[in-house]
Scaffold this motif. Structure first.
Motif, PDB file in Angstrom:
ATOM      1  N   ASP A  65       0.848  -1.194   0.000  1.00 39.08           N
ATOM      2  CA  ASP A  65       0.000   0.000   0.000  1.00 39.08           C
ATOM      3  C   ASP A  65       0.880   1.239   0.000  1.00 39.08           C
ATOM      4  O   ASP A  65       1.576   1.520   0.987  1.00 39.08           O
ATOM      5  N   THR A  66       0.858   1.987  -1.090  1.00 37.28           N
ATOM      6  CA  THR A  66       1.688   3.189  -1.181  1.00 37.28           C
ATOM      7  C   THR A  66       1.176   4.316  -0.294  1.00 37.28           C
ATOM      8  O   THR A  66       1.868   5.298  -0.083  1.00 37.28           O
ATOM      9  N   ARG A  67      -0.068   4.181   0.232  1.00 36.66           N
ATOM     10  CA  ARG A  67      -0.616   5.245   1.071  1.00 36.66           C
ATOM     11  C   ARG A  67      -0.103   5.175   2.503  1.00 36.66           C
ATOM     12  O   ARG A  67      -0.298   6.099   3.280  1.00 36.66           O
ATOM     13  N   VAL A  68       0.538   4.078   2.864  1.00 39.68           N
ATOM     14  CA  VAL A  68       1.082   3.944   4.216  1.00 39.68           C
ATOM     15  C   VAL A  68       2.250   4.911   4.376  1.00 39.68           C
ATOM     16  O   VAL A  68       3.142   4.955   3.518  1.00 39.68           O
ATOM     17  N   PRO A  69       2.281   5.720   5.438  1.00 39.56           N
ATOM     18  CA  PRO A  69       3.394   6.667   5.600  1.00 39.56           C
ATOM     19  C   PRO A  69       4.747   5.962   5.583  1.00 39.56           C
ATOM     20  O   PRO A  69       4.935   4.939   6.234  1.00 39.56           O
ATOM     21  N   PHE A  70       5.675   6.512   4.813  1.00 38.71           N
ATOM     22  CA  PHE A  70       7.040   5.977   4.704  1.00 38.71           C
ATOM     23  C   PHE A  70       7.024   4.509   4.293  1.00 38.71           C
ATOM     24  O   PHE A  70       7.795   3.693   4.792  1.00 38.71           O
ATOM     25  N   SER A  71       6.149   4.147   3.365  1.00 39.36           N
ATOM     26  CA  SER A  71       5.978   2.736   3.011  1.00 39.36           C
ATOM     27  C   SER A  71       7.289   2.094   2.558  1.00 39.36           C
ATOM     28  O   SER A  71       7.531   0.926   2.825  1.00 39.36           O
ATOM     29  N   ALA A  72       8.138   2.859   1.875  1.00 36.20           N
ATOM     30  CA  ALA A  72       9.397   2.291   1.392  1.00 36.20           C
ATOM     31  C   ALA A  72      10.400   2.050   2.512  1.00 36.20           C
ATOM     32  O   ALA A  72      11.418   1.389   2.294  1.00 36.20           O
ATOM     33  N   TRP A  73      10.105   2.575   3.696  1.00 38.72           N
ATOM     34  CA  TRP A  73      11.023   2.426   4.820  1.00 38.72           C
ATOM     35  C   TRP A  73      10.350   1.721   5.999  1.00 38.72           C
ATOM     36  O   TRP A  73      10.709   1.937   7.159  1.00 38.72           O
ATOM     37  N   PRO A 114      25.677  -9.939  -1.345  1.00 34.04           N
ATOM     38  CA  PRO A 114      26.187  -8.629  -0.894  1.00 34.04           C
ATOM     39  C   PRO A 114      25.416  -7.479  -1.538  1.00 34.04           C
ATOM     40  O   PRO A 114      24.947  -7.581  -2.668  1.00 34.04           O
ATOM     41  N   THR A 115      25.293  -6.385  -0.788  1.00 32.74           N
ATOM     42  CA  THR A 115      24.537  -5.224  -1.250  1.00 32.74           C
ATOM     43  C   THR A 115      25.412  -3.981  -1.210  1.00 32.74           C
ATOM     44  O   THR A 115      26.099  -3.717  -0.221  1.00 32.74           O
ATOM     45  N   VAL A 116      25.358  -3.216  -2.293  1.00 33.67           N
ATOM     46  CA  VAL A 116      26.074  -1.944  -2.400  1.00 33.67           C
ATOM     47  C   VAL A 116      25.031  -0.859  -2.622  1.00 33.67           C
ATOM     48  O   VAL A 116      24.133  -1.012  -3.447  1.00 33.67           O
ATOM     49  N   SER A 117      25.135   0.240  -1.866  1.00 37.99           N
ATOM     50  CA  SER A 117      24.152   1.314  -1.988  1.00 37.99           C
ATOM     51  C   SER A 117      24.825   2.617  -2.379  1.00 37.99           C
ATOM     52  O   SER A 117      25.815   3.028  -1.768  1.00 37.99           O
ATOM     53  N   MET A 118      24.269   3.284  -3.403  1.00 36.98           N
ATOM     54  CA  MET A 118      24.757   4.593  -3.805  1.00 36.98           C
ATOM     55  C   MET A 118      24.051   5.666  -2.977  1.00 36.98           C
ATOM     56  O   MET A 118      22.819   5.740  -2.979  1.00 36.98           O
ATOM     57  N   VAL A 119      24.802   6.477  -2.270  1.00 33.24           N
ATOM     58  CA  VAL A 119      24.215   7.536  -1.452  1.00 33.24           C
ATOM     59  C   VAL A 119      23.938   8.738  -2.341  1.00 33.24           C
ATOM     60  O   VAL A 119      24.842   9.275  -2.972  1.00 33.24           O
ATOM     61  N   GLY A 120      22.679   9.146  -2.380  1.00 33.05           N
ATOM     62  CA  GLY A 120      22.342  10.304  -3.191  1.00 33.05           C
ATOM     63  C   GLY A 120      21.370  11.225  -2.503  1.00 33.05           C
ATOM     64  O   GLY A 120      21.558  12.432  -2.466  1.00 33.05           O
ATOM     65  N   ASP A 121      20.315  10.657  -1.924  1.00 29.50           N
ATOM     66  CA  ASP A 121      19.296  11.529  -1.338  1.00 29.50           C
ATOM     67  C   ASP A 121      19.118  11.328   0.168  1.00 29.50           C
ATOM     68  O   ASP A 121      18.196  11.860   0.763  1.00 29.50           O
ATOM     69  N   PHE A 122      19.993  10.546   0.803  1.00 25.36           N
ATOM     70  CA  PHE A 122      19.990  10.377   2.260  1.00 25.36           C
ATOM     71  C   PHE A 122      18.679   9.794   2.799  1.00 25.36           C
ATOM     72  O   PHE A 122      18.295  10.063   3.923  1.00 25.36           O
ATOM     73  N   ASN A 123      18.008   8.981   1.972  1.00 23.10           N
ATOM     74  CA  ASN A 123      16.804   8.309   2.441  1.00 23.10           C
ATOM     75  C   ASN A 123      17.056   7.473   3.678  1.00 23.10           C
ATOM     76  O   ASN A 123      16.153   7.266   4.486  1.00 23.10           O
ATOM     77  N   ALA A 124      18.255   6.960   3.816  1.00 20.65           N
ATOM     78  CA  ALA A 124      18.566   6.092   4.944  1.00 20.65           C
ATOM     79  C   ALA A 124      18.508   6.833   6.275  1.00 20.65           C
ATOM     80  O   ALA A 124      18.522   6.212   7.337  1.00 20.65           O
ATOM     81  N   TYR A 125      18.447   8.171   6.226  1.00 22.38           N
ATOM     82  CA  TYR A 125      18.436   8.953   7.460  1.00 22.38           C
ATOM     83  C   TYR A 125      17.262   9.912   7.566  1.00 22.38           C
ATOM     84  O   TYR A 125      16.907  10.316   8.673  1.00 22.38           O
ATOM     85  N   CYS A 126      16.690  10.314   6.467  1.00 20.10           N
ATOM     86  CA  CYS A 126      15.680  11.371   6.502  1.00 20.10           C
ATOM     87  C   CYS A 126      14.422  10.920   5.788  1.00 20.10           C
ATOM     88  O   CYS A 126      14.477  10.529   4.620  1.00 20.10           O
ATOM     89  N   ARG A 127      13.279  10.969   6.484  1.00 23.37           N
ATOM     90  CA  ARG A 127      12.026  10.553   5.858  1.00 23.37           C
ATOM     91  C   ARG A 127      11.548  11.572   4.824  1.00 23.37           C
ATOM     92  O   ARG A 127      10.652  11.277   4.045  1.00 23.37           O
ATOM     93  N   ARG A 128      12.128  12.769   4.828  1.00 24.29           N
ATOM     94  CA  ARG A 128      11.818  13.743   3.772  1.00 24.29           C
ATOM     95  C   ARG A 128      12.864  13.649   2.661  1.00 24.29           C
ATOM     96  O   ARG A 128      12.784  14.371   1.687  1.00 24.29           O
ATOM     97  N   THR A 129      13.872  12.818   2.845  1.00 22.52           N
ATOM     98  CA  THR A 129      14.895  12.393   1.878  1.00 22.52           C
ATOM     99  C   THR A 129      16.017  13.387   1.599  1.00 22.52           C
ATOM    100  O   THR A 129      16.993  13.015   0.968  1.00 22.52           O
ATOM    101  N   PHE A 130      15.917  14.635   2.039  1.00 23.37           N
ATOM    102  CA  PHE A 130      16.958  15.574   1.632  1.00 23.37           C
ATOM    103  C   PHE A 130      17.536  16.386   2.780  1.00 23.37           C
ATOM    104  O   PHE A 130      18.258  17.346   2.563  1.00 23.37           O
TER     105      PHE A 130
END
Length: 446
Positions: A65-73, A114-130
């Motif tokens: 459900d994409t309507r769930v807040p912060f669904s991707a996280w 193994p997983t490699v992540s490109m840091v671009g928008d700081f989603n890993a730290y900020c729910r507003r992404t930037f």
């Protein structure tokens, strides 16, 4: 038997039709990895038009459900199962995350990939992404859930704010739950959603084998938030050949108005409100502003960023403010090549700005905010101008300097650095993948 290295690239939106932002980066990297000999399968919950590319396939997977807040996280069993199935089918040696949801790392970890992540928008730290809060201030990161809650709650209507704040109170929450049906309260449970997403993001960060950073800004931020230096790999962003053309129309001293270019969303985090104020205060007839974006470059959407909507309407009628909506990469770069000086007034933790790289590749000087993510590209007074965050008067002064001494543009242009290719970026990525698993190393060097 196909002996190419198998990579699953996870992103949020897979599309070749969007000339801005994360989807561009994801598909550029997918195609570049394929050109370097990898077999790439792109997975995303949203897929737009994607041009065919040898060695690249694209799959859209279902989510709950994409309507769930912060669904991707937040954990989504349906999404994780779909990604696990993709991993089982394609047997990747590496999962490469490019602005993607956290589910791919969860699925990869469960399968020992193994997983490699490109840091671009700081989603890993900020729910507003930037990392820019709702009052337009730069944020240092998620020191507490309360800090993030206060920021996110400001984005809502007053009634929602009140209910969300009350639901955090252990005495008020039971009363609200008796008065309102659970379905009506569900959208207001921001605190619970925030807690879930922060915890999930923390677990996601632990599952990442390497974080790819392109500049000291991202490296310092991650190190300051507990990511060990051994997990950080520096690979500066590159561009495809079509974006690395050396064409621009700069006409210093010709008497025509200075053409100022802005590429990006018309939102506070991108700083367009600062450029609007600075532009409004420039000498009449000396400059024109071109706002370039595939979706957002319209008077209606940009007007909130300008101090006087009536004045903006007049500027648009006279042609001193123009809106350009490029349909594809070629149109985007053509529009960018028609400006004299680029302005990047961003408040974000840029890492760096994609528009910055594209302007520099075209030898167009840049006036930028002081983000450390752009330091390695533009240095103040050497090949452009830098101004303090949020200081529209300093931005105005930089623009006036160029208007009064247009020869500066040619001097700055001559000192701009060369921008690397995305093929070189992909080659460095493959070298990084080789350090993660012996099988990967053998495949790359065979």
């Amino acid at each position: 038997m196909d002996s190419r290295l198998r990579v699953i690239l996870s992103t949020a939106i897979a599309s070749g039709a969007m000339p801005h932002g994360g989807p561009v980066i994801a598909m550029r990297h997918a195609r570049a990895l394929a050109r370097q000999g990898a077999r790439v399968h792109v997975v995303a919950p949203e897929v737009g038009p994607v041009p065919e590319a040898a060695g690249v396939t694209v799959e859209r997977y279902p989510i709950t459900d994409t309507r769930v807040p912060f669904s991707a996280w937040r954990h989504d069993a349906r999404a994780v199962d779909a990604l696990a199935a993709a991993i089982e089918r394609h047997a990747p040696e590496v999962v490469y995350d490019v602005h993607g949801p956290a589910w791919a790392a969860e699925a990869a970890s469960a399968h020992g990939v193994p997983t490699v992540s490109m840091v671009g928008d700081f989603n890993a730290y900020c729910r507003r992404t930037f990392l820019v809060d709702t009052v337009g201030r730069r944020c240092t990161g998620p020191e507490s859930a309360g800090k993030c809650f206060a920021c996110l709650n400001r984005e809502s209507a007053p009634r929602q704010r009140a209910i969300r704040s009350a639901l955090r109170n252990r005495l008020a929450a039971p009363i609200l739950e008796r008065i309102f049906p659970p379905a009506r309260l569900a959208p207001h449970r921001l605190w619970d959603a925030l807690g879930d997403s922060r915890d999930y993001a923390a677990r996601w960060r632990e599952r990442i084998d390497r974080f790819v950073v392109g500049d000291e800004n991202a490296r310092a931020f991650l190190a300051g938030h507990g990511i060990d230096a051994a997990r950080l790999a520096t690979i500066p962003q590159g561009l495809p050949a079509t974006a690395r053309t050396l064409k621009r129309r700069n006409l210093p001293g010709s008497g025509v108005p200075l053409a100022i270019g802005f590429v990006g969303r018309p939102h506070v985090d991108k700083g367009l409100h600062l450029l609007a104020r600075a532009f409004d205060s420039l000498p009449a007839g000396k400059a024109e502003l071109r706002i370039i974006h595939a979706r957002y470059a319209t008077e209606e959407l940009v007007a909130p960023m300008f101090p006087d909507r009536g004045r903006l309407h007049g500027q648009v009628a006279r042609g001193s403010v123009r809106f350009v909506q490029p349909a594809d990469d070629e149109a985007l770069h053509r529009a960018m090549a028609e400006v004299d000086v680029a302005c990047i007034p961003s408040l974000q933790f840029e890492s760096p700005s994609l528009a910055l790289l594209e302007f520099v590749a075209q030898r167009t000087p840049v006036i930028r905010s002081e983000s450390a993510g752009m330091d390695h590209v533009i240095q103040d007074g050497v090949n452009g101008r830098t101004f303090p965050y949020g200081d529209w008067r300093a931005l105005r002064a930089a623009l006036v300097e160029v208007i009064e001494e247009p020869a500066l543009l040619a001097r700055w242009s001559a000192r701009l650095p060369e921008v690397g290719s995305d093929d070189a970026y992909a080659a460095s990525l493959l070298a990084l993948f080789a350090t993660l698993r012996p099988a990967v190393s053998r495949r790359i060097h065979d």
